[in-house]
Write a protein that holds these residues in place. Structure first.
Motif, PDB file in Angstrom:
ATOM      1  N   GLY A  84       0.789  -1.229   0.000  1.00 18.76           N
ATOM      2  CA  GLY A  84       0.000   0.000   0.000  1.00 18.76           C
ATOM      3  C   GLY A  84       0.820   1.277   0.000  1.00 18.76           C
ATOM      4  O   GLY A  84       1.711   1.452  -0.819  1.00 18.76           O
ATOM      5  N   LYS A  85       0.459   2.153   0.922  1.00 17.96           N
ATOM      6  CA  LYS A  85       1.076   3.470   0.997  1.00 17.96           C
ATOM      7  C   LYS A  85       2.587   3.394   1.220  1.00 17.96           C
ATOM      8  O   LYS A  85       3.362   4.127   0.607  1.00 17.96           O
ATOM      9  N   ALA A  86       2.993   2.484   2.097  1.00 19.64           N
ATOM     10  CA  ALA A  86       4.412   2.343   2.409  1.00 19.64           C
ATOM     11  C   ALA A  86       5.181   1.897   1.168  1.00 19.64           C
ATOM     12  O   ALA A  86       6.298   2.359   0.913  1.00 19.64           O
ATOM     13  N   LEU A  87       4.553   1.034   0.367  1.00 13.07           N
ATOM     14  CA  LEU A  87       5.197   0.567  -0.866  1.00 13.07           C
ATOM     15  C   LEU A  87       5.338   1.728  -1.849  1.00 13.07           C
ATOM     16  O   LEU A  87       6.394   1.916  -2.454  1.00 13.07           O
ATOM     17  N   ARG A  88       4.271   2.519  -1.974  1.00 10.50           N
ATOM     18  CA  ARG A  88       4.341   3.668  -2.892  1.00 10.50           C
ATOM     19  C   ARG A  88       5.478   4.613  -2.494  1.00 10.50           C
ATOM     20  O   ARG A  88       6.204   5.131  -3.332  1.00 10.50           O
ATOM     21  N   ARG A  89       5.613   4.822  -1.190  1.00 12.49           N
ATOM     22  CA  ARG A  89       6.668   5.708  -0.698  1.00 12.49           C
ATOM     23  C   ARG A  89       8.045   5.120  -1.011  1.00 12.49           C
ATOM     24  O   ARG A  89       8.958   5.803  -1.443  1.00 12.49           O
ATOM     25  N   GLU A  90       8.157   3.827  -0.813  1.00 14.79           N
ATOM     26  CA  GLU A  90       9.428   3.140  -1.012  1.00 14.79           C
ATOM     27  C   GLU A  90       9.837   3.115  -2.492  1.00 14.79           C
ATOM     28  O   GLU A  90      11.013   3.141  -2.820  1.00 14.79           O
ATOM     29  N   ARG A  91       8.849   3.064  -3.374  1.00 13.84           N
ATOM     30  CA  ARG A  91       9.124   2.981  -4.817  1.00 13.84           C
ATOM     31  C   ARG A  91       9.923   4.177  -5.336  1.00 13.84           C
ATOM     32  O   ARG A  91      10.595   4.078  -6.346  1.00 13.84           O
ATOM     33  N   ARG A  92       9.789   5.280  -4.662  1.00 11.56           N
ATOM     34  CA  ARG A  92      10.542   6.467  -5.061  1.00 11.56           C
ATOM     35  C   ARG A  92      12.047   6.197  -5.090  1.00 11.56           C
ATOM     36  O   ARG A  92      12.781   6.775  -5.884  1.00 11.56           O
ATOM     37  N   LYS A  93      12.484   5.316  -4.217  1.00 11.63           N
ATOM     38  CA  LYS A  93      13.927   5.076  -4.074  1.00 11.63           C
ATOM     39  C   LYS A  93      14.561   4.394  -5.277  1.00 11.63           C
ATOM     40  O   LYS A  93      15.767   4.439  -5.456  1.00 11.63           O
ATOM     41  N   ILE A  94      13.748   3.682  -6.058  1.00 12.59           N
ATOM     42  CA  ILE A  94      14.323   2.891  -7.151  1.00 12.59           C
ATOM     43  C   ILE A  94      13.578   3.176  -8.454  1.00 12.59           C
ATOM     44  O   ILE A  94      12.373   2.987  -8.541  1.00 12.59           O
ATOM     45  N   GLN A  95      14.275   3.711  -9.424  1.00 16.06           N
ATOM     46  CA  GLN A  95      13.663   4.132 -10.686  1.00 16.06           C
ATOM     47  C   GLN A  95      14.333   3.424 -11.855  1.00 16.06           C
ATOM     48  O   GLN A  95      15.443   2.932 -11.732  1.00 16.06           O
ATOM     49  N   MET A  96      13.640   3.417 -12.962  1.00 15.43           N
ATOM     50  CA  MET A  96      14.153   2.672 -14.107  1.00 15.43           C
ATOM     51  C   MET A  96      14.257   3.540 -15.353  1.00 15.43           C
ATOM     52  O   MET A  96      13.434   4.420 -15.578  1.00 15.43           O
ATOM     53  N   ILE A  97      15.285   3.278 -16.133  1.00 12.75           N
ATOM     54  CA  ILE A  97      15.392   3.852 -17.477  1.00 12.75           C
ATOM     55  C   ILE A  97      15.226   2.666 -18.422  1.00 12.75           C
ATOM     56  O   ILE A  97      15.943   1.670 -18.299  1.00 12.75           O
ATOM     57  N   PHE A  98      14.266   2.758 -19.335  1.00  8.86           N
ATOM     58  CA  PHE A  98      13.909   1.605 -20.155  1.00  8.86           C
ATOM     59  C   PHE A  98      14.663   1.582 -21.481  1.00  8.86           C
ATOM     60  O   PHE A  98      15.169   2.602 -21.951  1.00  8.86           O
ATOM     61  N   GLY A 164      13.388  10.241 -20.679  1.00  4.40           N
ATOM     62  CA  GLY A 164      13.278   9.106 -19.748  1.00  4.40           C
ATOM     63  C   GLY A 164      14.232   9.239 -18.573  1.00  4.40           C
ATOM     64  O   GLY A 164      13.898   8.894 -17.437  1.00  4.40           O
ATOM     65  N   ILE A 165      15.415   9.759 -18.852  1.00  7.35           N
ATOM     66  CA  ILE A 165      16.412   9.955 -17.793  1.00  7.35           C
ATOM     67  C   ILE A 165      15.948  11.059 -16.834  1.00  7.35           C
ATOM     68  O   ILE A 165      16.037  10.922 -15.611  1.00  7.35           O
ATOM     69  N   ALA A 166      15.399  12.141 -17.402  1.00 11.47           N
ATOM     70  CA  ALA A 166      14.900  13.235 -16.557  1.00 11.47           C
ATOM     71  C   ALA A 166      13.764  12.747 -15.657  1.00 11.47           C
ATOM     72  O   ALA A 166      13.690  13.092 -14.477  1.00 11.47           O
ATOM     73  N   GLU A 172      14.455  11.979  -7.384  1.00 12.53           N
ATOM     74  CA  GLU A 172      15.693  11.874  -6.613  1.00 12.53           C
ATOM     75  C   GLU A 172      15.872  10.479  -6.011  1.00 12.53           C
ATOM     76  O   GLU A 172      15.950  10.319  -4.796  1.00 12.53           O
ATOM     77  N   PRO A 173      15.930   9.481  -6.901  1.00 12.82           N
ATOM     78  CA  PRO A 173      16.036   8.099  -6.410  1.00 12.82           C
ATOM     79  C   PRO A 173      17.420   7.802  -5.832  1.00 12.82           C
ATOM     80  O   PRO A 173      18.382   8.522  -6.119  1.00 12.82           O
ATOM     81  N   GLU A 174      17.478   6.746  -5.035  1.00 15.62           N
ATOM     82  CA  GLU A 174      18.779   6.275  -4.548  1.00 15.62           C
ATOM     83  C   GLU A 174      19.410   5.330  -5.556  1.00 15.62           C
ATOM     84  O   GLU A 174      20.626   5.207  -5.628  1.00 15.62           O
ATOM     85  N   GLY A 205      25.666  11.075  -7.471  1.00 18.42           N
ATOM     86  CA  GLY A 205      26.085   9.972  -6.608  1.00 18.42           C
ATOM     87  C   GLY A 205      25.061   8.848  -6.539  1.00 18.42           C
ATOM     88  O   GLY A 205      25.102   8.017  -5.636  1.00 18.42           O
ATOM     89  N   VAL A 206      24.133   8.818  -7.509  1.00 22.58           N
ATOM     90  CA  VAL A 206      23.105   7.771  -7.520  1.00 22.58           C
ATOM     91  C   VAL A 206      23.761   6.404  -7.747  1.00 22.58           C
ATOM     92  O   VAL A 206      24.770   6.297  -8.443  1.00 22.58           O
ATOM     93  N   SER A 207      23.207   5.398  -7.110  1.00 26.39           N
ATOM     94  CA  SER A 207      23.701   4.034  -7.306  1.00 26.39           C
ATOM     95  C   SER A 207      22.986   3.469  -8.525  1.00 26.39           C
ATOM     96  O   SER A 207      21.826   3.780  -8.751  1.00 26.39           O
TER      97      SER A 207
END
Ligand code: ADP
Ligand code: MG
Length: 290
Positions: A84-98, A164-166, A172-174, A205-207
């Motif tokens: 739920g909400k916690a997952l949505r919040r957590e998703r911000r940390k990891i983003q994808m470039i396709f 896509g990169i922008a 501001e993902p980790e 400094g993004v991983s």
């Protein structure tokens, strides 16, 4: 070591129907027991030929699909346990470039709205500040301010990948997972996009996990390399070490751009263990198992 993303024994199996004339189904082990650790601020290159399971692993790490089994930790927290909400919040940390920057962009949204979407959803900024951020992101990825009110189809492949990169950077993902970000682009623009990604790594400094099917693409962006073959990691080492002295026959084939159809017959019957060779080097190979 500060590990931002850790994957343990990840598997993802699909049912593949055998066809009209055969009964039942067989199982495709797209990802078959992968362990990975991504150090904060570093880039892990993930390489292997088409079909070896790279995108499936990426989708599972993003939680776009649930793994069949295994565990994923982000900042030491159990990523698969969030709901739920916690997952949505957590998703911000990891983003994808396709890989395909066209099909991954909504054709009905302007570039400005595409980039602003995540900023609004995750409440990173509000009011006038949203637009300021969008404009700063456009500049960061090398697009003119006028891009804001245009639609994806008005851009070239390379420019779309910049969009896509922008979009990925906007929240501001980790961690960013770039899945073959230049494979669908003209050879002439590949270097520009790779350089942009390198600049962003240094600046933010993004991983990153950078996926490619050939070693040449990941060589200059990756601190470490994981070589994937038939759903498994067969070799893992610092990038320099892999180029200096590849240990696994499959890695040697990739380096020489020779298609390696089969590795040793014994491996299909008795999978070798991933063993440590020297410092920070792992290889899954009978030639190094005994
Ligand atoms: P890569 O990205 O390395 O080219 P993929 O992860 O796309 O590889 O695919 C790995 C394997 O899993 C392939 O054999 C592919 O056909 C299979 N596969 C991927 N997604 C699915 C799916 N949704 N259903 C069935 N099989 C799939
Ligand atoms: Mg793929």
């Amino acid at each position: 070591m500060d590990i931002v993303l850790k994957a343990e024994r990840i598997t993802k199996y699909y049912r593949a129907w055998a066809g009209v004339f055969r009964r039942g189904s067989s199982i495709v082990k797209a990802v078959d027991g992968v362990d990975l650790a991504l150090e904060r601020g570093k880039t892990l290159g993930l390489v292997g030929e088409s079909g070896c399971g790279k995108s499936t692993l990426a989708r599972v790490l993003m939680r776009l699909e649930e793994p069949t089994s295994g565990r994923i930790y982000i900042d030491g927290e159990d990523f698969l346990a969030f709901r739920g909400k916690a997952l949505r919040r957590e998703r911000r940390k990891i983003q994808m470039i396709f890989q395909d920057p066209y099909s991954s962009l909504n054709p009905r949204l302007t570039v400005g709205s595409t980039i602003a979407e995540g900023i609004k959803i995750h409440k990173i900024a509000k009011g006038k500040e949203v637009r300021e951020r969008v404009m700063a992101l456009l500049a960061k990825v090398g697009l003119p301010p006028s891009a804001e009110n245009k639609f994806p189809h008005e851009f070239s492949g390379g420019q779309r990948q910049r969009i896509g990169i922008a979009r990925a950077l906007a929240v501001e993902p980790e961690i960013i997972i770039a899945d073959e970000p230049v494979s669908a682009l003209d050879v002439s623009v590949r270097a520009q996009i790779i350089n942009l990604i390198k600049d962003i790594q240094e600046e933010t400094g993004v991983s990153m996990i950078f996926i490619a099917h050939d070693l040449g693409v990941v060589k200059n962006v990756s601190d470490t390399l994981a070589v994937m073959y038939l759903g498994k990691i067969v070799e893992l080492a610092e990038t320099d070490a892999i180029f200096r002295e590849p240990l696994h026959p499959y890695t040697k084939g990739l380096l020489a751009s020779i298609p390696v159809a089969e590795v040793m017959e014994r491996c299909t019957k008795e999978p070798p263990r991933l063993v440590e060779i020297g410092s920070n080097r792992l290889v899954r190979c009978w030639l190094h198992n005994e």
